[in-house]
Write a protein that holds these residues in place. Sequence first.
Motif, mmCIF file in Angstrom:
data_model
loop_
_atom_site.group_PDB
_atom_site.id
_atom_site.type_symbol
_atom_site.label_atom_id
_atom_site.label_comp_id
_atom_site.label_asym_id
_atom_site.label_seq_id
_atom_site.Cartn_x
_atom_site.Cartn_y
_atom_site.Cartn_z
ATOM 1 N N ASP A 1 -2.123 4.440 -17.846
ATOM 2 C CA ASP A 1 -0.957 4.203 -18.683
ATOM 3 C C ASP A 1 -0.476 5.570 -19.164
ATOM 4 O O ASP A 1 -1.238 6.315 -19.778
ATOM 5 C CB ASP A 1 -1.350 3.315 -19.869
ATOM 6 N N THR A 2 0.778 5.913 -18.880
ATOM 7 C CA THR A 2 1.270 7.256 -19.210
ATOM 8 C C THR A 2 1.527 7.444 -20.704
ATOM 9 O O THR A 2 1.574 8.572 -21.185
ATOM 10 C CB THR A 2 2.567 7.572 -18.437
ATOM 11 N N GLU A 3 1.703 6.359 -21.446
ATOM 12 C CA GLU A 3 1.954 6.487 -22.881
ATOM 13 C C GLU A 3 0.662 6.635 -23.677
ATOM 14 O O GLU A 3 0.603 7.381 -24.646
ATOM 15 C CB GLU A 3 2.753 5.286 -23.380
ATOM 16 N N THR A 4 -0.390 5.929 -23.256
ATOM 17 C CA THR A 4 -1.642 5.936 -24.004
ATOM 18 C C THR A 4 -2.744 6.767 -23.344
ATOM 19 O O THR A 4 -3.796 6.974 -23.944
ATOM 20 C CB THR A 4 -2.164 4.500 -24.179
ATOM 21 N N ASN A 5 -2.504 7.205 -22.112
ATOM 22 C CA ASN A 5 -3.500 7.953 -21.327
ATOM 23 C C ASN A 5 -4.743 7.102 -21.043
ATOM 24 O O ASN A 5 -5.826 7.618 -20.784
ATOM 25 C CB ASN A 5 -3.894 9.256 -22.023
ATOM 26 N N GLU A 6 -4.578 5.776 -21.105
ATOM 27 C CA GLU A 6 -5.689 4.854 -20.869
ATOM 28 C C GLU A 6 -5.808 4.542 -19.382
ATOM 29 O O GLU A 6 -4.811 4.289 -18.696
ATOM 30 C CB GLU A 6 -5.440 3.551 -21.651
ATOM 31 N N LEU A 7 -7.056 4.571 -18.862
ATOM 32 C CA LEU A 7 -7.305 4.176 -17.484
ATOM 33 C C LEU A 7 -7.183 2.660 -17.385
ATOM 34 O O LEU A 7 -7.937 1.930 -18.027
ATOM 35 C CB LEU A 7 -8.703 4.629 -17.043
ATOM 36 N N LYS A 8 -6.209 2.182 -16.613
ATOM 37 C CA LYS A 8 -5.930 0.747 -16.534
ATOM 38 C C LYS A 8 -6.722 0.069 -15.419
ATOM 39 O O LYS A 8 -7.186 -1.054 -15.577
ATOM 40 C CB LYS A 8 -4.438 0.501 -16.309
ATOM 41 N N GLN A 9 -6.814 0.724 -14.264
ATOM 42 C CA GLN A 9 -7.514 0.140 -13.124
ATOM 43 C C GLN A 9 -8.179 1.228 -12.307
ATOM 44 O O GLN A 9 -7.724 2.371 -12.287
ATOM 45 C CB GLN A 9 -6.547 -0.638 -12.217
ATOM 46 N N GLU A 10 -9.246 0.822 -11.611
ATOM 47 C CA GLU A 10 -9.913 1.731 -10.679
ATOM 48 C C GLU A 10 -10.357 0.912 -9.481
ATOM 49 O O GLU A 10 -10.871 -0.202 -9.631
ATOM 50 C CB GLU A 10 -11.108 2.402 -11.348
ATOM 51 N N TYR A 11 -10.127 1.452 -8.307
ATOM 52 C CA TYR A 11 -10.488 0.748 -7.076
ATOM 53 C C TYR A 11 -11.154 1.727 -6.127
ATOM 54 O O TYR A 11 -10.613 2.795 -5.828
ATOM 55 C CB TYR A 11 -9.232 0.144 -6.424
ATOM 56 N N THR A 12 -12.346 1.369 -5.654
ATOM 57 C CA THR A 12 -13.075 2.192 -4.693
ATOM 58 C C THR A 12 -13.116 1.463 -3.361
ATOM 59 O O THR A 12 -13.733 0.397 -3.258
ATOM 60 C CB THR A 12 -14.514 2.476 -5.181
ATOM 61 N N PRO A 13 -12.460 2.001 -2.328
ATOM 62 C CA PRO A 13 -12.451 1.320 -1.034
ATOM 63 C C PRO A 13 -13.761 1.538 -0.290
ATOM 64 O O PRO A 13 -14.556 2.408 -0.632
ATOM 65 C CB PRO A 13 -11.299 2.002 -0.296
ATOM 66 N N ASN A 14 -13.973 0.725 0.732
ATOM 67 C CA ASN A 14 -15.102 0.921 1.621
ATOM 68 C C ASN A 14 -14.710 2.010 2.611
ATOM 69 O O ASN A 14 -13.993 1.770 3.569
ATOM 70 C CB ASN A 14 -15.437 -0.389 2.350
ATOM 71 N N ILE A 15 -15.146 3.234 2.371
ATOM 72 C CA ILE A 15 -14.749 4.386 3.182
ATOM 73 C C ILE A 15 -15.162 4.218 4.638
ATOM 74 O O ILE A 15 -14.509 4.709 5.547
ATOM 75 C CB ILE A 15 -15.336 5.688 2.598
ATOM 76 N N GLN A 16 -16.259 3.490 4.893
ATOM 77 C CA GLN A 16 -16.722 3.304 6.264
ATOM 78 C C GLN A 16 -15.747 2.478 7.087
ATOM 79 O O GLN A 16 -15.738 2.553 8.307
ATOM 80 C CB GLN A 16 -18.096 2.637 6.271
ATOM 81 N N LEU A 17 -14.929 1.670 6.428
ATOM 82 C CA LEU A 17 -14.005 0.801 7.144
ATOM 83 C C LEU A 17 -12.574 1.312 7.138
ATOM 84 O O LEU A 17 -11.703 0.705 7.752
ATOM 85 C CB LEU A 17 -14.034 -0.608 6.530
ATOM 86 N N SER A 18 -12.317 2.398 6.450
ATOM 87 C CA SER A 18 -10.940 2.896 6.370
ATOM 88 C C SER A 18 -10.916 4.415 6.431
ATOM 89 O O SER A 18 -11.899 5.078 6.131
ATOM 90 C CB SER A 18 -10.285 2.418 5.065
ATOM 91 N N GLY A 19 -9.765 4.955 6.825
ATOM 92 C CA GLY A 19 -9.588 6.398 6.874
ATOM 93 C C GLY A 19 -9.111 6.919 5.545
ATOM 94 O O GLY A 19 -8.886 6.162 4.594
ATOM 95 N N PRO A 20 -8.940 8.227 5.432
ATOM 96 C CA PRO A 20 -8.462 8.810 4.176
ATOM 97 C C PRO A 20 -7.022 8.403 3.884
ATOM 98 O O PRO A 20 -6.222 8.202 4.806
ATOM 99 C CB PRO A 20 -8.576 10.312 4.416
ATOM 100 N N CYS A 21 -6.702 8.272 2.615
ATOM 101 C CA CYS A 21 -5.338 7.918 2.210
ATOM 102 C C CYS A 21 -4.449 9.160 2.293
ATOM 103 O O CYS A 21 -4.796 10.218 1.786
ATOM 104 C CB CYS A 21 -5.346 7.372 0.790
ATOM 105 N N THR A 22 -3.284 9.023 2.942
ATOM 106 C CA THR A 22 -2.371 10.149 3.094
ATOM 107 C C THR A 22 -1.004 9.904 2.475
ATOM 108 O O THR A 22 -0.186 10.815 2.427
ATOM 109 C CB THR A 22 -2.188 10.485 4.591
ATOM 110 N N ALA A 23 -0.730 8.679 2.013
ATOM 111 C CA ALA A 23 0.570 8.372 1.401
ATOM 112 C C ALA A 23 0.400 7.225 0.417
ATOM 113 O O ALA A 23 -0.495 6.392 0.558
ATOM 114 C CB ALA A 23 1.604 8.005 2.467
ATOM 115 N N LEU A 24 1.280 7.188 -0.584
ATOM 116 C CA LEU A 24 1.200 6.182 -1.637
ATOM 117 C C LEU A 24 2.601 5.863 -2.126
ATOM 118 O O LEU A 24 3.425 6.762 -2.299
ATOM 119 C CB LEU A 24 0.357 6.723 -2.795
ATOM 120 N N THR A 25 2.895 4.593 -2.342
ATOM 121 C CA THR A 25 4.145 4.196 -2.990
ATOM 122 C C THR A 25 3.887 2.944 -3.825
ATOM 123 O O THR A 25 2.934 2.198 -3.576
ATOM 124 C CB THR A 25 5.266 3.935 -1.963
#
Length: 199
Positions: free
Chosen positions: A31-55
């Motif tokens: 949250d940009t107003e409170t600086n609070e971490l709202k969510q965290e997600y850890t993918p299974n790296i063995q099943l996916s490649g590195p992330c190169t783009a986000l929208t």
Amino acid sequence: MALGQQHVLSFSPDGKLFAFINDQGILRIWDTETNELKQEYTPNIQLSGPCTALTWVITSFAGDGIVEGKKIERNLKGEGHSGKVTCLAQDAEGHLFSSGEDCQIIVWSLSDEKQLSSWSVGTEKPYSIIYLGISNNVVVGGRQIKVYSVATQELVQTFTGHTSDINLISSLILDECTEYVISTSRMERIICLWKMAKR
């Protein structure tokens, strides 16, 4: 390594959230107003490649309005890209536009979860992409800025002026009908404002 080489980040359209994916693929949303971490997600790296783009993608369902607080996972089916995806954009009709190191634009249907079409953007690798709603055009930034008609997939405008790869493009609308594109590049300290042709 430099931040831009290993990390993927983006503000939400309303500026209230900030998403950051580190080089281990962990997604964190603040949250940009409170600086609070709202969510965290850890993918299974063995099943996916590195992330190169986000929208940020706005999803809605008939009768329900926009779904908030839910994680929606979808695998879009199609031939896809032959190299890294470098940039993503969305229109208001549920289409996702992706481009990457293979110098292709691919149009995806989020509701049907499939690839709809693709076309080449030349030999310059694009690093930024945006959708312009008034003109129904897609703008990609490599070394040049190229504007393509979504309807015909034809190049309609080209802008030159940057001396290095464009790392950021954004859009703004004035007078409710005139579209502009703002761009910056990796090795310059200037911001360029480009007026898009009216259709």
